[in-house]
Design an enzyme around this catalytic site. Structure first.
Site, PDB file in Angstrom:
ATOM      1  N   VAL A  11      46.174  46.545  44.600  1.00  0.00           N
ATOM      2  CA  VAL A  11      47.338  45.658  44.474  1.00  0.00           C
ATOM      3  C   VAL A  11      48.479  46.148  45.365  1.00  0.00           C
ATOM      4  O   VAL A  11      49.066  45.371  46.131  1.00  0.00           O
ATOM      5  CB  VAL A  11      47.778  45.544  42.996  1.00  0.00           C
ATOM      6  CG1 VAL A  11      49.107  44.805  42.876  1.00  0.00           C
ATOM      7  CG2 VAL A  11      46.708  44.833  42.185  1.00  0.00           C
ATOM      8  N   ASP A  30      52.644  56.919  47.948  1.00  0.00           N
ATOM      9  CA  ASP A  30      51.472  57.429  47.228  1.00  0.00           C
ATOM     10  C   ASP A  30      51.571  58.944  47.240  1.00  0.00           C
ATOM     11  O   ASP A  30      52.219  59.524  48.118  1.00  0.00           O
ATOM     12  CB  ASP A  30      50.174  56.970  47.906  1.00  0.00           C
ATOM     13  CG  ASP A  30      49.026  56.928  46.926  1.00  0.00           C
ATOM     14  OD1 ASP A  30      48.574  55.823  46.572  1.00  0.00           O
ATOM     15  OD2 ASP A  30      48.575  58.022  46.499  1.00  0.00           O
ATOM     16  N   GLU A 150      50.531  40.130  39.058  1.00  0.00           N
ATOM     17  CA  GLU A 150      49.776  39.787  40.266  1.00  0.00           C
ATOM     18  C   GLU A 150      48.438  39.183  39.850  1.00  0.00           C
ATOM     19  O   GLU A 150      47.789  39.682  38.947  1.00  0.00           O
ATOM     20  CB  GLU A 150      49.569  41.065  41.095  1.00  0.00           C
ATOM     21  CG  GLU A 150      48.867  40.836  42.403  1.00  0.00           C
ATOM     22  CD  GLU A 150      49.466  39.687  43.190  1.00  0.00           C
ATOM     23  OE1 GLU A 150      50.670  39.698  43.464  1.00  0.00           O
ATOM     24  OE2 GLU A 150      48.721  38.742  43.518  1.00  0.00           O
ATOM     25  N   PHE A 151      48.046  38.118  40.535  1.00  0.00           N
ATOM     26  CA  PHE A 151      46.802  37.432  40.155  1.00  0.00           C
ATOM     27  C   PHE A 151      45.749  37.482  41.255  1.00  0.00           C
ATOM     28  O   PHE A 151      44.790  36.717  41.225  1.00  0.00           O
ATOM     29  CB  PHE A 151      47.102  35.973  39.785  1.00  0.00           C
ATOM     30  CG  PHE A 151      48.092  35.846  38.653  1.00  0.00           C
ATOM     31  CD1 PHE A 151      47.688  36.037  37.332  1.00  0.00           C
ATOM     32  CD2 PHE A 151      49.426  35.581  38.896  1.00  0.00           C
ATOM     33  CE1 PHE A 151      48.600  35.954  36.285  1.00  0.00           C
ATOM     34  CE2 PHE A 151      50.347  35.489  37.864  1.00  0.00           C
ATOM     35  CZ  PHE A 151      49.931  35.677  36.545  1.00  0.00           C
ATOM     36  N   LEU A 152      45.943  38.364  42.233  1.00  0.00           N
ATOM     37  CA  LEU A 152      44.983  38.384  43.344  1.00  0.00           C
ATOM     38  C   LEU A 152      43.617  38.874  42.876  1.00  0.00           C
ATOM     39  O   LEU A 152      43.497  39.650  41.940  1.00  0.00           O
ATOM     40  CB  LEU A 152      45.500  39.254  44.493  1.00  0.00           C
ATOM     41  CG  LEU A 152      45.746  40.761  44.284  1.00  0.00           C
ATOM     42  CD1 LEU A 152      44.481  41.584  44.317  1.00  0.00           C
ATOM     43  CD2 LEU A 152      46.699  41.258  45.346  1.00  0.00           C
ATOM     44  N   LYS A 223      49.753  37.666  31.792  1.00  0.00           N
ATOM     45  CA  LYS A 223      48.800  38.311  32.707  1.00  0.00           C
ATOM     46  C   LYS A 223      47.545  38.746  31.938  1.00  0.00           C
ATOM     47  O   LYS A 223      46.412  38.497  32.357  1.00  0.00           O
ATOM     48  CB  LYS A 223      49.471  39.508  33.388  1.00  0.00           C
ATOM     49  CG  LYS A 223      48.547  40.438  34.110  1.00  0.00           C
ATOM     50  CD  LYS A 223      47.877  39.799  35.316  1.00  0.00           C
ATOM     51  CE  LYS A 223      46.701  40.624  35.775  1.00  0.00           C
ATOM     52  NZ  LYS A 223      46.068  40.159  36.971  1.00  0.00           N
ATOM     53  N   GLY A 276      32.418  42.225  35.840  1.00  0.00           N
ATOM     54  CA  GLY A 276      32.682  43.661  35.931  1.00  0.00           C
ATOM     55  C   GLY A 276      33.985  43.864  36.662  1.00  0.00           C
ATOM     56  O   GLY A 276      34.862  42.993  36.643  1.00  0.00           O
ATOM     57  N   CYS A 279      39.258  45.191  36.448  1.00  0.00           N
ATOM     58  CA  CYS A 279      40.276  44.431  35.697  1.00  0.00           C
ATOM     59  C   CYS A 279      39.768  43.843  34.387  1.00  0.00           C
ATOM     60  O   CYS A 279      40.298  44.165  33.323  1.00  0.00           O
ATOM     61  CB  CYS A 279      40.838  43.335  36.580  1.00  0.00           C
ATOM     62  SG  CYS A 279      41.566  44.001  38.080  1.00  0.00           S
ATOM     63  N   ARG A 346      33.424  49.701  40.679  1.00  0.00           N
ATOM     64  CA  ARG A 346      33.884  50.072  39.338  1.00  0.00           C
ATOM     65  C   ARG A 346      33.405  49.042  38.312  1.00  0.00           C
ATOM     66  O   ARG A 346      33.555  47.844  38.517  1.00  0.00           O
ATOM     67  CB  ARG A 346      35.413  50.178  39.312  1.00  0.00           C
ATOM     68  CG  ARG A 346      35.929  51.399  40.042  1.00  0.00           C
ATOM     69  CD  ARG A 346      37.428  51.419  40.107  1.00  0.00           C
ATOM     70  NE  ARG A 346      37.948  50.366  40.958  1.00  0.00           N
ATOM     71  CZ  ARG A 346      39.248  50.097  41.120  1.00  0.00           C
ATOM     72  NH1 ARG A 346      40.145  50.807  40.465  1.00  0.00           N
ATOM     73  NH2 ARG A 346      39.642  49.131  41.916  1.00  0.00           N
TER      74      ARG A 346
HETATM   75  C1  UGA Z   1      40.434  39.273  38.407  1.00  0.00           C
HETATM   76  C2  UGA Z   1      41.223  37.963  38.312  1.00  0.00           C
HETATM   77  O1  UGA Z   1      40.414  36.879  38.778  1.00  0.00           O
HETATM   78  C3  UGA Z   1      42.504  38.028  39.147  1.00  0.00           C
HETATM   79  O2  UGA Z   1      43.249  36.841  38.966  1.00  0.00           O
HETATM   80  C4  UGA Z   1      43.317  39.235  38.679  1.00  0.00           C
HETATM   81  O3  UGA Z   1      44.499  39.384  39.461  1.00  0.00           O
HETATM   82  C5  UGA Z   1      42.483  40.496  38.814  1.00  0.00           C
HETATM   83  O4  UGA Z   1      41.287  40.354  38.012  1.00  0.00           O
HETATM   84  C6  UGA Z   1      43.313  41.655  38.323  1.00  0.00           C
HETATM   85  O5  UGA Z   1      43.764  41.632  37.181  1.00  0.00           O
HETATM   86  O6  UGA Z   1      43.652  42.532  39.142  1.00  0.00           O
HETATM   87  P1  UGA Z   1      38.776  40.365  40.214  1.00  0.00           P
HETATM   88  O7  UGA Z   1      38.495  41.377  39.151  1.00  0.00           O
HETATM   89  O8  UGA Z   1      39.090  40.830  41.592  1.00  0.00           O
HETATM   90  O9  UGA Z   1      40.037  39.439  39.766  1.00  0.00           O
HETATM   91  O10 UGA Z   1      37.509  39.421  40.360  1.00  0.00           O
HETATM   92  P2  UGA Z   1      37.061  37.979  39.836  1.00  0.00           P
HETATM   93  O11 UGA Z   1      36.830  37.110  40.993  1.00  0.00           O
HETATM   94  O12 UGA Z   1      37.961  37.466  38.790  1.00  0.00           O
HETATM   95  O13 UGA Z   1      35.655  38.315  39.182  1.00  0.00           O
HETATM   96  C7  UGA Z   1      35.550  39.154  38.037  1.00  0.00           C
HETATM   97  C8  UGA Z   1      34.118  39.259  37.596  1.00  0.00           C
HETATM   98  O14 UGA Z   1      33.663  38.037  37.019  1.00  0.00           O
HETATM   99  C9  UGA Z   1      33.141  39.574  38.718  1.00  0.00           C
HETATM  100  O15 UGA Z   1      32.203  40.516  38.257  1.00  0.00           O
HETATM  101  C10 UGA Z   1      32.489  38.243  39.014  1.00  0.00           C
HETATM  102  O16 UGA Z   1      31.202  38.366  39.562  1.00  0.00           O
HETATM  103  C11 UGA Z   1      32.466  37.620  37.636  1.00  0.00           C
HETATM  104  N1  UGA Z   1      32.436  36.150  37.663  1.00  0.00           N
HETATM  105  C12 UGA Z   1      33.506  35.462  38.118  1.00  0.00           C
HETATM  106  C13 UGA Z   1      31.323  35.482  37.206  1.00  0.00           C
HETATM  107  O17 UGA Z   1      30.322  36.097  36.780  1.00  0.00           O
HETATM  108  N2  UGA Z   1      31.321  34.107  37.207  1.00  0.00           N
HETATM  109  C14 UGA Z   1      32.383  33.396  37.659  1.00  0.00           C
HETATM  110  O18 UGA Z   1      32.300  32.129  37.628  1.00  0.00           O
HETATM  111  C15 UGA Z   1      33.487  34.084  38.128  1.00  0.00           C
END
Ligand code: UGA
Length: 463
Positions: A11, A30, A150-152, A223, A276, A279, A346
């Protein structure tokens, strides 16, 4: 504006690069000197689209790195705290780094500063931070603490940051809100997206993004709620996929009908081997702990987690079903990252699956487009391949564990020739079952009927 970012993780570093892209003066702090040295040379420590380019463009001019936290704070108007908030054994977020950073921030408060929580933190953390800053000698009128979650997503972090669905500012101070609005003005005015050199906006991004102003506590809470809700969707669709398997329905068809409802929407309904990453698992547990502390038993979150863990086990069941015995088998594994587009392993369900297969006596040869250097640091008992075909070479079966785009584009005939037996267990539904059957694979996927391998059958009939 002059901005300090404390923490150069996913982030913090993405925010630093993106704020520089928005023409702010950024100093990123850092305490890891080796990392700082790499960053100061413009080297990008994570796999993230567009980030290397941003670092190349701005390190040394609008973006610099330092270990001197109080000096960075003293030189900035807005200070973003973006350090890690790992999970503890009880599920609560471990706020040790946030607290120690806040104590150092206090030492740099020489003038009015907006202190921004960017890390994902439990509700009421801002209040705690304000107390720590006061204890550290910062007079109350010299700072405000606000929440700006943050929602990235990893893998599309830069685009998510520059073209967000929304920007949330949680603040009880008009002065602090105005400062933060000014930070995001290039996005909320639409000026950035109109720049000739802007990174292109992804399809469907709201331009300009809405800015949602809330109380500090609401921002902190939403969040956690957002991540918990998204994790719930993943577990929900995985549960539906399992039902589809029981009755021979197709989860893809179900999703098409489900997602067409404007109240539901099509996003985040991709079944697989479970969520996984750094987050969802951590934030779900932390949100649960927050609820518990407030006297509310948010049992739904337990179920979301239970379904997620069961999903990996079910996948292993499919592997056993497809291969019969595991011991002594050579298995090709495509994907180690927790999702495509990132090198992050992770809490990766792929790693869980690989560990189980190794424990059951399989030999695993893995390929991941980005995550192998990280995997090598923790996994010595794996063989690593240069590409998917090399991984498949002579393997008794192939498992797809991460949704990398390049896997979906593989040449199937070549893959089949490489494999010893044409068995594919796809945990990400990257291929159509019909096409895989036509190509002669014994193909198993998630929540979809499984046609029989046609070429193999034809060959058998011919002989
Ligand atoms: C997630 C959130 O989507 C972000 O909005 C948030 O900012 C972030 O956590 C955080 O709190 O920092 P991220 O962990 O990068 O983002 O990844 P995602 O795209 O959300 O995927 C999370 C997990 O769900 C992955 O393992 C992905 O493969 C799985 N997933 C996602 C599925 O199995 N099916 C889906 O339809 C979507």
């Amino acid at each position: 504006m002059k901005i300090a970012i404390i923490g150069s993780g996913y982030v913090g570093l993405v925010a630093a690069g993106c704020f520089a892209e928005l023409e702010h003066e950024v100093v990123c702090v850092d305490r890891d000197e080796a990392k700082l040295a790499r960053l100061s040379r413009g080297e990008c420590p994570i796999h993230e689209e567009f980030l290397p380019e941003l670092l190349k463009d701005y390190v040394g001019n609008r973006l610099r790195f330092t270990a001197d936290l109080p000096a960075a704070v003293a030189a900035s108007e807005v200070v973003f705290i973006a350090v890690g908030t790992p999970g503890s054994d009880s599920g609560e977020a471990d706020l040790t780094s946030v607290e120690s950073v806040a104590r150092e921030v206090a030492r740099g408060i020489n003038d009015y500063k907006v202190i921004v929580e960017k890390s994902t933190v439990p509700v009421c953390t801002a209040q705690r931070l304000a107390t720590i800053l006061e204890q550290g000698g910062a007079p109350r009128g010299r700072f405000d603490v606000v929440s700006n979650p943050e929602f990235l997503r990893e893998g599309s972090a830069v685009c998510d940051f520059l073209f967000p669905d929304r920007i949330v500012i949680g603040s009880s101070s008009a002065r602090a809100s105005d400062k933060l609005r000014a930070v995001y003005a290039p996005l909320t005015s639409g000026a950035y997206s109109m720049r000739a050199d802007a990174i292109p906006a992804p399809d469907g991004a709201p331009l300009p993004p809405p800015l949602i102003q809330t109380s500090t506590r609401s921002a902190e809470l939403l969040k956690h709620a957002a991540n918990a809700y998204l994790a719930m969707r993943v577990s929900f669709i995985n549960a539906v996929a399992n039902l589809c398997e029981s009755v021979g329905a197709s989860v893809e068809e179900v999703c098409a009908g489900l997602g067409a409802d404007s109240r539901i929407g099509p996003e985040f309904l991709q079944p697989g081997i479970g969520y996984g990453g750094a987050c969802f698992p951590k934030d779900l547990a932390a949100f649960h702990a927050v609820a518990r502390e407030c006297g509310y038993d948010f049992a739904l979150l337990d179920e979301v987690k239970r379904i997620n863990e069961m999903q990996r086990e079910r996948f292993l069941g499919k592997v056993r079903e497809a291969l019969w015995t595991i011991k002594g088998k050579r298995l090709a594994v495509l994907g180690l990252a927790f999702k495509g587009g990132t090198d992050d392993i992770r809490e990766s369900p792929a790693i869980f699956v690989v560990e189980q297969l190794l424990a059951e006596g399989a030999t695993v040869v893995a390929y991941d487009p980005a995550a192998m250097p990280r995997a090598r640091e923790v996994f010595t008992e794996l063989e690593y391949a240069e590409d998917a075909y090399e991984a498949a070479d002579g393997a008794d079966g192939l498992l797809i564990l991460t949704d990398w785009e390049e896997f979906a584009a593989l040449e199937l005939a070549r893959l089949r020739r490489a494999l010893r037996y044409p068995i594919v267990v796809d945990g990400r539904n990257l291929f159509s079952p019909e096409r895989m059957a036509e190509e002669g694979f014994f193909y198993h996927s998630i929540g979809r009927p499984q046609p029989r391998a046609q070429r193999a059958l034809k060959l058998r009939k011919a002989s």
